[in-house]
Design a protein around this motif. Sequence first.
Motif, mmCIF file in Angstrom:
data_model
loop_
_atom_site.group_PDB
_atom_site.id
_atom_site.type_symbol
_atom_site.label_atom_id
_atom_site.label_comp_id
_atom_site.label_asym_id
_atom_site.label_seq_id
_atom_site.Cartn_x
_atom_site.Cartn_y
_atom_site.Cartn_z
ATOM 1 N N GLY A 1 -5.600 2.946 -6.142
ATOM 2 C CA GLY A 1 -5.700 1.371 -5.251
ATOM 3 C C GLY A 1 -5.897 0.041 -5.861
ATOM 4 N N GLN B 1 -0.034 0.741 -2.511
ATOM 5 C CA GLN B 1 -0.137 1.902 -1.788
ATOM 6 C C GLN B 1 0.532 2.506 -0.758
ATOM 7 N N SER C 1 -2.547 -4.546 -3.941
ATOM 8 C CA SER C 1 -3.033 -3.111 -3.948
ATOM 9 C C SER C 1 -2.383 -2.498 -2.585
#
Length: 243
Positions: free
Chosen positions: A176, A217, A213
Amino acid sequence: MLRLIIFFLYMGGYLVYSLPALNRMRKLNAVLPVEERDRIIHNVPQKWSRTIMKISGSQVKVKGQELIPGGPVVIVCNHEGDFDIPVLLASIDKPFGFISKVEVKKAPIISSWMEVMNCVFVDRSNRSKAINSLKDAAVLLRQGHSLLIFPEGTRSKGGQVAPFKVGGFRLAQDAGVPIVPISIKGTADVFEKNGRLIKPAKIEIQVCKPVNSKIVQNMDAKFLAQEVREIICSSLTGKKIAS
């Protein structure tokens, strides 16, 4: 030839000279914040790398370093040549370990420094071991360390950037963390293009806009790898990248 001889003399001498520092780094207080501890450790290989680049006589220009966010990141870079690592260690202020092939573990002192720097050794001939190594790398990222990957898996020697393997991108997704694309140009001119002699070159490093991030993801890993490769290729060719 003279630069190559000086390079090996300095490299061997400095590694032996660095042994007391290596022992101190191993004993660093684990209570120290991760960022502070990594910065203390990073100082020694950075000094070594800067001297290596002075020996090569090369000029290194770095742009966009202010774009690198705080906290752990996965740095993704194209892989031109053997001098990529010393150039990046010398030029990028953010401390990082990197993903390396397991064969490097046989190198005395160097491999010990790499372990202290939180580098991860991957056995590409054994899929299950490679997967476990990437899991270990994800743990390091979650702990706050940053890692650098060369997703081409081999040196381009100044040629076309090869397709990116997706393992490192899944690593960023699992942890992450943001991805920081970096393009590097000119390192193959130092060594690979000179009959394996060291000659001065003009090297350019461009830090590109990070991929945050959340995007990392939520994006398919294969598509993410293609997108980051395109960012790096566009940087190498001088094309503007859409924000």
